[in-house]
Design an enzyme around this catalytic site. Structure first.
Site, mmCIF file in Angstrom:
data_model
loop_
_atom_site.group_PDB
_atom_site.id
_atom_site.type_symbol
_atom_site.label_atom_id
_atom_site.label_comp_id
_atom_site.label_asym_id
_atom_site.label_seq_id
_atom_site.Cartn_x
_atom_site.Cartn_y
_atom_site.Cartn_z
ATOM 1 N N TYR A 99 -9.262 -10.973 -6.842
ATOM 2 C CA TYR A 99 -8.446 -11.027 -7.776
ATOM 3 C C TYR A 99 -8.621 -12.531 -8.641
ATOM 4 C CZ TYR A 99 -6.053 -7.726 -5.600
ATOM 5 O OH TYR A 99 -5.636 -5.913 -4.631
ATOM 6 N N HIS B 45 -1.790 2.762 -5.641
ATOM 7 C CA HIS B 45 -2.720 0.941 -5.338
ATOM 8 C C HIS B 45 -2.805 0.167 -6.505
ATOM 9 C CE1 HIS B 45 -4.270 -0.319 -1.656
ATOM 10 N NE2 HIS B 45 -5.570 -1.255 -2.255
ATOM 11 N N HIS C 160 -4.201 -9.012 3.900
ATOM 12 C CA HIS C 160 -5.206 -9.159 3.730
ATOM 13 C C HIS C 160 -5.906 -9.820 5.866
ATOM 14 C CE1 HIS C 160 -6.152 -8.323 -0.470
ATOM 15 N NE2 HIS C 160 -5.628 -6.576 0.178
ATOM 16 N N LYS D 220 -2.800 -2.190 8.571
ATOM 17 C CA LYS D 220 -3.239 -1.248 8.775
ATOM 18 C C LYS D 220 -3.445 -1.930 10.308
ATOM 19 C CE LYS D 220 -6.435 -0.692 4.561
ATOM 20 N NZ LYS D 220 -7.498 -1.004 3.602
ATOM 21 N N ARG E 67 0.064 -2.880 -6.676
ATOM 22 C CA ARG E 67 -0.412 -3.400 -5.640
ATOM 23 C C ARG E 67 -1.597 -4.878 -6.582
ATOM 24 N NH1 ARG E 67 -0.957 -4.626 0.426
ATOM 25 N NH2 ARG E 67 -2.678 -4.608 0.725
ATOM 26 N N ARG F 227 0.921 -1.062 0.266
ATOM 27 C CA ARG F 227 0.245 -0.286 -0.081
ATOM 28 C C ARG F 227 1.425 1.180 0.103
ATOM 29 N NH1 ARG F 227 -2.174 -3.496 4.371
ATOM 30 N NH2 ARG F 227 -4.169 -4.135 4.151
#
Length: 300
Positions: free
Chosen positions: A279, A244, A270, A172, A247, A148
């Protein structure tokens, strides 16, 4: 309890109890303030402890004229979380969002770049410019490690374990993960460190940050967006891309190459596999080839 006080308390809860990043907290605050602004503009004096479903439904109808369904769904999700917090803290007995449905939205597939487009973007970097080596290393890191943009600008020298082929990434909620790094990416990071960064005057407090601006300070997210935007314009790329996008391309190209979805999930950081599963929908032709190659019934 006034709205302003409730928002401050909720923000502290998100930071301390949930461990959310500053950017995520600001987004929640922004959406809650939309409701507060609506109440003020409509001269509605209804505190967070007693506001009812009818008022919120009118607010949702009002914002539906301004924002798309995806943004509406995000705002509604944020409001649900806020009122659940008020219930948890015994400020109110119920959640006025319970019977309010979110708008139907399709699953948005991420934009991706082809390998050729990535090569063209990197090839357009002016290496005669003092920051050229840095910008090349930035794009190689974004694409080579699937970071990110917030993770990239926060990357530190002490996070690099290049001899072990890993970098430590703070994602995150300050959750840390180890991401493998290829020789190709390491090469350009080392070129930047030896030929640019080592010759910079670094401002106090920024000595450990990997990527620095020309003044010897930490790069901002906005600066990374600007670098990519200018390169896209330079090569005449018509796609609307951002950091992004690199990514997304990282994950998509790994999947197309046969990588395991769980491994991609770990590398991207994630929390849920369902986030990574988007994806799977990007390139259905790849999935067809996988079926033909590996399923026993397709051999006959």
């Amino acid at each position: 309890m006034k709205w302003e006080e409730a928002i401050v308390d909720y923000s502290n809860y998100l930071k301390i109890e949930r461990g959310l990043s500053e950017n995520s907290i600001k987004n929640y605050q922004f959406d809650l303030k939309k409701l507060v602004d609506y109440l003020k503009a409509s001269a509605i004096k209804s505190p967070p402890q007693t506001i009812g479903k009818e008022i919120i439904q009118r607010f949702i109808y009002d914002i539906s004229k301004e924002v798309n369904p995806r943004s509406q769904a995000r705002i509604l999700s944020g409001l649900r979380g806020f009122f659940n917090y008020l219930i948890f803290e015994n400020y109110r007995p119920d959640n006025p969002m319970e019977l309010i449905e979110s708008p139907k939205i399709g699953r948005k597939l991420p934009d991706t770049l082809s390998q050729l487009e990535i090569d063209e973007l990197i090839g357009a970097i002016d290496l005669s410019h003092p920051q050229g080596e840095r910008n090349r290393a930035i794009l190689e890191t974004l694409y080579g490690c699937g970071l990110r943009v917030s993770e990239l600008v926060s990357l530190r020298l002490s996070d690099l374990f290049l001899d072990e082929d890993f970098i430590k990434v703070s994602g995150k909620g300050d959750k840390q993960r180890l991401v493998p790094i290829a020789e190709h990416t390491k090469k350009y990071i080392d070129l930047y460190r030896k030929h640019v960064r080592n010759h910079q005057k670094i401002q106090p407090g920024y000595e450990d940050f990997l990527y620095l601006n020309r003044n010897g300070r930490q790069l901002t997210r906005a600066m990374i967006f600007e670098i990519i935007k200018r390169l896209a314009e330079k090569i005449g790329l018509k796609k609307n891309i951002s950091p992004h996008t690199f990514r997304h391309s990282f994950a998509t190209h790994l999947l197309e190459g046969g990588a395991d979805l769980r491994a991609i999930q770990q590398m991207l950081g994630h929390e849920s596999i369902t986030t990574t599963e988007v994806y799977v929908h990007v390139d259905r032709s790849h999935l067809t080839e996988v079926l033909k190659k590996f399923h026993p019934r397709t051999a006959s």
